[in-house]
Design a protein around this motif. Structure first.
Motif, mmCIF file in Angstrom:
data_model
loop_
_atom_site.group_PDB
_atom_site.id
_atom_site.type_symbol
_atom_site.label_atom_id
_atom_site.label_comp_id
_atom_site.label_asym_id
_atom_site.label_seq_id
_atom_site.Cartn_x
_atom_site.Cartn_y
_atom_site.Cartn_z
ATOM 1 N N ARG A 123 0.841 -1.204 0.000
ATOM 2 C CA ARG A 123 0.000 0.000 0.000
ATOM 3 C C ARG A 123 0.871 1.247 0.000
ATOM 4 N NH1 ARG A 123 -5.374 -1.112 1.840
ATOM 5 N NH2 ARG A 123 -5.678 -3.386 1.804
ATOM 6 N N LEU A 124 0.264 2.378 -0.331
ATOM 7 C CA LEU A 124 0.900 3.681 -0.182
ATOM 8 C C LEU A 124 0.328 4.326 1.077
ATOM 9 C CD1 LEU A 124 0.692 4.902 -3.883
ATOM 10 C CD2 LEU A 124 2.694 3.998 -2.692
ATOM 11 N N LYS A 131 -1.255 15.146 0.128
ATOM 12 C CA LYS A 131 -1.283 14.669 -1.251
ATOM 13 C C LYS A 131 -1.476 13.153 -1.262
ATOM 14 C CE LYS A 131 1.840 18.352 -2.747
ATOM 15 N NZ LYS A 131 3.166 18.691 -3.345
ATOM 16 N N THR A 132 -2.199 12.656 -2.246
ATOM 17 C CA THR A 132 -2.501 11.221 -2.279
ATOM 18 C C THR A 132 -2.232 10.633 -3.664
ATOM 19 O OG1 THR A 132 -4.824 11.579 -2.892
ATOM 20 C CG2 THR A 132 -4.301 11.494 -0.536
ATOM 21 N N ALA A 133 -2.086 9.319 -3.684
ATOM 22 C CA ALA A 133 -1.931 8.569 -4.933
ATOM 23 C C ALA A 133 -2.442 7.157 -4.697
ATOM 24 C CB ALA A 133 -0.471 8.543 -5.363
ATOM 25 N N ASN A 134 -2.835 6.498 -5.775
ATOM 26 C CA ASN A 134 -3.310 5.121 -5.678
ATOM 27 C C ASN A 134 -2.487 4.165 -6.517
ATOM 28 O OD1 ASN A 134 -5.605 4.796 -3.848
ATOM 29 N ND2 ASN A 134 -6.564 6.370 -5.130
ATOM 30 N N SER A 135 -1.324 4.616 -6.977
ATOM 31 C CA SER A 135 -0.420 3.771 -7.749
ATOM 32 C C SER A 135 0.953 4.420 -7.753
ATOM 33 C CB SER A 135 -0.922 3.590 -9.183
ATOM 34 O OG SER A 135 -0.852 4.822 -9.879
ATOM 35 N N VAL A 217 -4.280 5.240 4.097
ATOM 36 C CA VAL A 217 -3.607 4.247 3.265
ATOM 37 C C VAL A 217 -4.373 4.065 1.964
ATOM 38 C CG1 VAL A 217 -4.851 2.275 4.253
ATOM 39 C CG2 VAL A 217 -2.542 1.938 3.349
ATOM 40 N N SER A 218 -3.651 3.817 0.894
ATOM 41 C CA SER A 218 -4.262 3.637 -0.420
ATOM 42 C C SER A 218 -4.873 2.248 -0.549
ATOM 43 C CB SER A 218 -3.201 3.821 -1.517
ATOM 44 O OG SER A 218 -2.337 2.683 -1.562
#
Length: 279
Positions: A123-124, A131-135, A217-218
């Motif tokens: 996971r990220l 700031k967020t991301a899913n990959s 968490v992503s």
């Protein structure tokens, strides 16, 4: 048979016989028990937990089970820093490294390795409101500031491999020495870095702490099988065959799944793609 009973008497009559409070064990049998010196890194809950020098957590319980089921071996665990784990493994001070070590071409070249011992859900980890991301592709595209990763950690190789496969959309990767999960994620919570890559269980182990409550968490971004690493020696080549046979049994009888649910907050073996990735 492991020698765990108090010695009550010693009788010498032909072959020396050691008499315990429990069953009688011949000295000839005692000589057949091979000690495997195990190194475990500090600060890697819930995978490894130092319980007054005894190994707890997922891999601590797993090595105890293997120790119990393989009476011809005695597994003796020492806790140390991750850097020291690899220095000792390379020199032969330690026979086996105990943790969730993922595939790394250089590692598999330098050390023996077991069959898969577990499966991690990657996971990220990010700061709430940040700031967020899913990959990993999004981390690169958004130019998020990635937490530095220990060069001895297989997470480092995950980013290196991603960058090699995506030369036009690279993540800015910086190496670092030893760092505990708690210290790393605290820096994410404080906003020093935007994102870190960790197994879901590592995030969950700090989620209820003061810093952890400021994290999110992503979704899952992938899975990685983990392995025991062993110093290359004739003794360990023989040992890893016995260990692999035991791991196959524990996989088939559901023990690893139960252990995963107990320590890692989810059954990673039931995740989409798990059958393909657990190898």
């Amino acid at each position: 048979m492991k020698f765990r009973k108090l010695l009550t008497s010693l009788t010498i009559a032909g072959l020396a016989t050691v008499t315990f409070a429990g069953p009688t064990v011949s000295a000839a049998h005692a000589d057949s028990v091979t000690t495997i010196n195990v190194a475990a890194p500090n600060g890697n809950a819930p995978y490894i937990i130092n319980k007054d020098g005894k190994a707890g957590g997922y891999y601590g319980e797993l090595i105890q089970k293997i120790d119990q089921d393989l009476p011809q071996y005695k597994f003796k665990t020492t806790f140390t820093s991750q850097n020291s784990v690899f220095v000792g493994l390379q020199s032969g001070k330690y026979d086996l490294a105990l943790s969730n070590f993922w595939y790394n071409k250089e590692r598999f070249k330098n050390y023996l390795h077991s069959n898969a011992t577990g499966l991690d859900d990657l996971r990220l980890v990010e700061r709430k409101g940040g700031k967020t991301a899913n990959s990993l592709a999004e981390v690169a595209k958004k130019q998020l500031k990635l937490e530095p990763v220990s060069t001895d950690d297989a997470r480092y190789s995950v980013i290196v491999n991603y960058n090699k496969a995506h030369p036009n959309n690279k993540i800015d990767l910086k190496g670092i020495g030893d760092q505990t999960t708690g210290d790393a994620l605290k820096q994410i919570a404080e906003g020093k870095y935007d994102v870190a890559i960790y197994p879901y269980a590592a995030y969950k182990s700090v989620a209820t702490t003061k810093a952890g409550k400021n994290l999110t968490v992503s979704k899952s971004i992938g899975q990685e099988s983990s392995y025991f690493l062993l110093h290359k020696s004739a003794k360990n080549r023989k040992a890893v065959k016995a260990i692999n046979k035991e791991l196959t049994k524990l996989q088939k009888n559901g023990y690893l799944e139960k252990l995963t649910q107990k320590h890692l907050y989810e059954n990673t073996f039931k995740l989409p793609g798990a059958a393909k990735n657990n190898k």
